[in-house]
Design an enzyme around this catalytic site. Structure first.
Site, PDB file in Angstrom:
ATOM      1  N   SER A  67     -22.353  19.281  73.720  1.00 28.19           N
ATOM      2  CA  SER A  67     -22.116  20.604  73.170  1.00 28.19           C
ATOM      3  C   SER A  67     -23.229  21.629  73.897  1.00 28.19           C
ATOM      4  O   SER A  67     -23.279  22.787  73.889  1.00 28.19           O
ATOM      5  CB  SER A  67     -22.520  20.707  71.568  1.00 28.19           C
ATOM      6  OG  SER A  67     -21.489  19.870  70.853  1.00 28.19           O
ATOM      7  N   GLY A 264     -18.286  20.894  70.433  1.00 28.30           N
ATOM      8  CA  GLY A 264     -17.953  21.076  71.746  1.00 28.30           C
ATOM      9  C   GLY A 264     -18.768  22.212  72.381  1.00 28.30           C
ATOM     10  O   GLY A 264     -19.603  23.029  71.368  1.00 28.30           O
ATOM     11  N   GLY A 266     -19.774  25.972  74.467  1.00 30.51           N
ATOM     12  CA  GLY A 266     -18.908  27.238  74.946  1.00 30.51           C
ATOM     13  C   GLY A 266     -18.409  28.067  73.633  1.00 30.51           C
ATOM     14  O   GLY A 266     -18.855  28.011  72.705  1.00 30.51           O
ATOM     15  N   CYS A 293     -18.963  22.110  63.712  1.00 26.54           N
ATOM     16  CA  CYS A 293     -19.612  22.861  64.678  1.00 26.54           C
ATOM     17  C   CYS A 293     -18.620  23.731  65.277  1.00 26.54           C
ATOM     18  O   CYS A 293     -17.858  24.524  64.883  1.00 26.54           O
ATOM     19  CB  CYS A 293     -20.420  22.029  65.615  1.00 26.54           C
ATOM     20  SG  CYS A 293     -21.720  22.936  66.615  1.00 26.54           S
ATOM     21  N   LEU A 294     -18.425  23.541  66.689  1.00 24.58           N
ATOM     22  CA  LEU A 294     -17.428  24.124  67.580  1.00 24.58           C
ATOM     23  C   LEU A 294     -16.096  24.019  66.670  1.00 24.58           C
ATOM     24  O   LEU A 294     -15.034  25.022  66.572  1.00 24.58           O
ATOM     25  CB  LEU A 294     -17.064  23.819  68.705  1.00 24.58           C
ATOM     26  CG  LEU A 294     -15.933  24.387  69.556  1.00 24.58           C
ATOM     27  CD1 LEU A 294     -16.504  25.678  70.023  1.00 24.58           C
ATOM     28  CD2 LEU A 294     -15.576  23.594  71.020  1.00 24.58           C
ATOM     29  N   GLN A 297     -15.910  26.514  63.908  1.00 30.60           N
ATOM     30  CA  GLN A 297     -15.617  28.193  64.175  1.00 30.60           C
ATOM     31  C   GLN A 297     -14.183  27.954  64.685  1.00 30.60           C
ATOM     32  O   GLN A 297     -13.536  29.042  64.249  1.00 30.60           O
ATOM     33  CB  GLN A 297     -16.617  28.205  65.411  1.00 30.60           C
ATOM     34  CG  GLN A 297     -18.063  28.013  65.317  1.00 30.60           C
ATOM     35  CD  GLN A 297     -18.851  28.006  66.567  1.00 30.60           C
ATOM     36  OE1 GLN A 297     -18.372  27.866  67.572  1.00 30.60           O
ATOM     37  NE2 GLN A 297     -20.125  27.495  66.191  1.00 30.60           N
ATOM     38  N   ASN A 335     -26.831  22.655  66.253  1.00 30.41           N
ATOM     39  CA  ASN A 335     -26.668  23.058  67.820  1.00 30.41           C
ATOM     40  C   ASN A 335     -25.668  23.915  68.008  1.00 30.41           C
ATOM     41  O   ASN A 335     -24.461  23.788  68.206  1.00 30.41           O
ATOM     42  CB  ASN A 335     -26.700  21.924  68.794  1.00 30.41           C
ATOM     43  CG  ASN A 335     -26.467  22.321  69.920  1.00 30.41           C
ATOM     44  OD1 ASN A 335     -26.517  23.393  70.366  1.00 30.41           O
ATOM     45  ND2 ASN A 335     -25.487  21.277  70.677  1.00 30.41           N
ATOM     46  N   GLY A 337     -24.510  28.267  69.238  1.00 35.57           N
ATOM     47  CA  GLY A 337     -24.740  29.837  69.550  1.00 35.57           C
ATOM     48  C   GLY A 337     -23.931  30.862  69.228  1.00 35.57           C
ATOM     49  O   GLY A 337     -23.815  32.138  69.548  1.00 35.57           O
ATOM     50  N   PHE A 338     -22.783  30.341  68.630  1.00 39.19           N
ATOM     51  CA  PHE A 338     -21.786  31.225  68.022  1.00 39.19           C
ATOM     52  C   PHE A 338     -21.731  31.019  66.299  1.00 39.19           C
ATOM     53  O   PHE A 338     -22.019  29.960  65.776  1.00 39.19           O
ATOM     54  CB  PHE A 338     -20.448  30.977  68.371  1.00 39.19           C
ATOM     55  CG  PHE A 338     -20.343  31.453  69.842  1.00 39.19           C
ATOM     56  CD1 PHE A 338     -19.973  32.751  70.414  1.00 39.19           C
ATOM     57  CD2 PHE A 338     -20.761  30.757  70.860  1.00 39.19           C
ATOM     58  CE1 PHE A 338     -19.663  33.340  71.390  1.00 39.19           C
ATOM     59  CE2 PHE A 338     -20.718  30.995  72.205  1.00 39.19           C
ATOM     60  CZ  PHE A 338     -20.157  32.157  72.651  1.00 39.19           C
ATOM     61  N   HIS A 377     -24.220  19.307  61.936  1.00 44.72           N
ATOM     62  CA  HIS A 377     -23.873  18.286  62.615  1.00 44.72           C
ATOM     63  C   HIS A 377     -24.340  17.206  61.561  1.00 44.72           C
ATOM     64  O   HIS A 377     -25.437  16.676  61.568  1.00 44.72           O
ATOM     65  CB  HIS A 377     -24.745  17.995  63.905  1.00 44.72           C
ATOM     66  CG  HIS A 377     -24.048  18.638  65.108  1.00 44.72           C
ATOM     67  ND1 HIS A 377     -23.328  18.079  65.996  1.00 44.72           N
ATOM     68  CD2 HIS A 377     -24.263  19.795  65.585  1.00 44.72           C
ATOM     69  CE1 HIS A 377     -22.828  18.802  66.982  1.00 44.72           C
ATOM     70  NE2 HIS A 377     -23.381  19.956  66.750  1.00 44.72           N
ATOM     71  N   GLU A 379     -23.481  14.144  61.463  1.00 47.84           N
ATOM     72  CA  GLU A 379     -23.606  12.968  62.192  1.00 47.84           C
ATOM     73  C   GLU A 379     -25.127  12.536  62.196  1.00 47.84           C
ATOM     74  O   GLU A 379     -25.524  11.389  62.276  1.00 47.84           O
ATOM     75  CB  GLU A 379     -22.951  12.698  63.365  1.00 47.84           C
ATOM     76  CG  GLU A 379     -23.575  13.363  64.623  1.00 47.84           C
ATOM     77  CD  GLU A 379     -23.139  14.722  64.741  1.00 47.84           C
ATOM     78  OE1 GLU A 379     -23.803  15.469  65.631  1.00 47.84           O
ATOM     79  OE2 GLU A 379     -22.344  15.278  63.604  1.00 47.84           O
TER      80      GLU A 379
END
Length: 401
Positions: A67, A264, A266, A293-294, A297, A335, A337-338, A377, A379
């Site tokens: 990530s 992941g 980006g 996470c990603l 989103q 973790n 940023g979006f 996260h 995990e």
């Protein structure tokens, strides 16, 4: 001393008159700020988004997390390296997923390992991983700058002979892509689909072996962390990892009991250009689905919600998140940023988790489909294990428990 920029109050800039004389390492921001230090890890130059992480432990796991692809991580905890590094703490689940963080910043010089589990020093691991590091940096001031002005694009360099070119480093930062709009998942997903067999870490031997039976969980890989896969196996699932570029038909042909949309790097909207059709197809088929996470989103985007870039993001192993359904507060690893715009969630989505730091959305579930999703996260690698139950709850429902 404080100085004002517009409506923002900025901490004094300790690097106002900095140059690179005598330095073997440096960070140069796109705005021209020069931050000298002592180089460590791999020699050379790397560029990417500069973020900070507040975790006190697990620095190997953080830098090995896919990530963080394309990012430079500034650790707020000053002491780095005393536990060394070892293969059991690897978070990349494939060879391609080893393209994770490109740089590291710390306050103290990297110390020799003092752990019985260490297989190599942290400095050796950084070099082998091709991570450029700079130590001796005022990380408090750098963190304050990121909090107030956002995560900048920067270049980080290590030159053992002290030959550093500030102008060239600034140009490298200016040439680096912005994280907003960046599609990075394709760079870290595995080359091929695979069956995952490792289970939870068992003291003191390492990962166990996953079950040979149990419900099949297909993981859509966008840079999935190894411990997510271990936790699924530990909760009783058979785990198959499928490339995130797979179609919904590819996934459904495996007859999964459940699907996980992985973490992941980006911008989720950029990855969503090829992933959302697959995710929507899985949701419409009624397959129980978990996003992390990603993946959280992109599940939100798939049901019509919006995501937005955060100023400094959430990066650490000590973030309080409230489970709205149970009323419990969990300390979790984060973790990202979006973030998902909670006000854009459709009527069939119910918010389940919220950050107690800033009130941002950290989870939702659908009222009319078996879909659940968390921003953090669960995990916990590194981090507390308060949210391990996410996997037990998800796999337990697939098993009828």
């Amino acid at each position: 001393m404080m100085e004002r920029a517009g409506n923002q109050v900025l901490t004094a800039n300790p690097w106002r008159d900095s140059d690179l004389d005598g330095a073997t390492g440096a960070i140069v921001l796109a705005d021209g700020t020069i931050i000298p230090g002592e180089g460590a890890g791999a020699s050379g130059i790397a560029a990417g988004e500069l973020c900070f992480n507040t975790a006190m432990t697990g620095h190997q796991e953080i830098l090995a997390d896919p990530s963080y692809a394309g990012q430079i991580v500034c650790f707020t905890f000053p002491h780095i390296g005393n536990v060394g590094a070892n293969a059991q703490d690897e978070e990349a689940s494939s060879v391609r997923a080893r393209k994770a963080a490109v740089g590291m910043v710390s306050r103290a010089t990297i110390t020799p390992p003092a752990s019985w589990r260490a297989e190599q020093s942290f400095s050796e691991w950084l070099t082998a991983r091709n991570i450029v590091a700079v130590t001796g940096v005022d990380t408090r001031a750098l963190t304050a700058r990121i909090r107030e002005l956002g995560m900048p694009i920067a270049a980080i360099a290590h030159s053992p002979d002290g030959k550093l070119d500030a102008d060239a480093l600034r140009q490298a930062a200016l040439d680096a892509p912005d994280m907003e709009g960046a599609e990075l998942a394709r760079h870290v997903l595995a080359d091929a689909d695979s069956d995952w067999t490792e289970s939870d870490w068992v003291w003191p031997d390492g990962p166990g072996i996953g079950p040979s039976d149990g419900p099949l969980v297909v993981v859509l890989d966008y840079g999935v962390k190894a411990n997510i896969l271990r936790r699924l196996a530990g909760a009783g699932a058979r785990v198959k990892v499928v490339r995130g570029t797979a179609s919904a038909q590819d996934v459904l042909s495996l007859s999964p009991a459940g699907v996980v949309v992985s973490n992941g790097p980006g911008d989720p909207a950029a990855t969503g250009e090829y992933a959302l059709a697959t995710i929507r197809g899985i949701i419409e088929a009624g397959v129980p689905t978990l996003g992390i996470c990603l993946g959280h989103q992109m599940l939100a985007l798939a049901i019509g919600a919006r995501t937005a870039k955060m100023t400094h993001g959430h990066h650490g192993a000590n973030h309080p998140v409230k489970n709205i359904l149970s009323g419990q507060v969990e300390i979790v690893s984060m973790n990202h940023g979006f973030a998902v715009d909670r006000d854009s969630l459709p009527d069939n989505a119910e918010e389940t988790h919220v950050s107690l730091f800033d009130g941002t959305n950290c989870g939702f579930r659908l009222k009319d489909k078996p879909v659940m999703s968390v921003q953090h996260h669960p995990e916990a690698s590194p981090g507390p294990q308060d949210s391990f139950g996410v996997f037990d709850q998800f796999v337990g429902r697939l098993s009828g428990d």
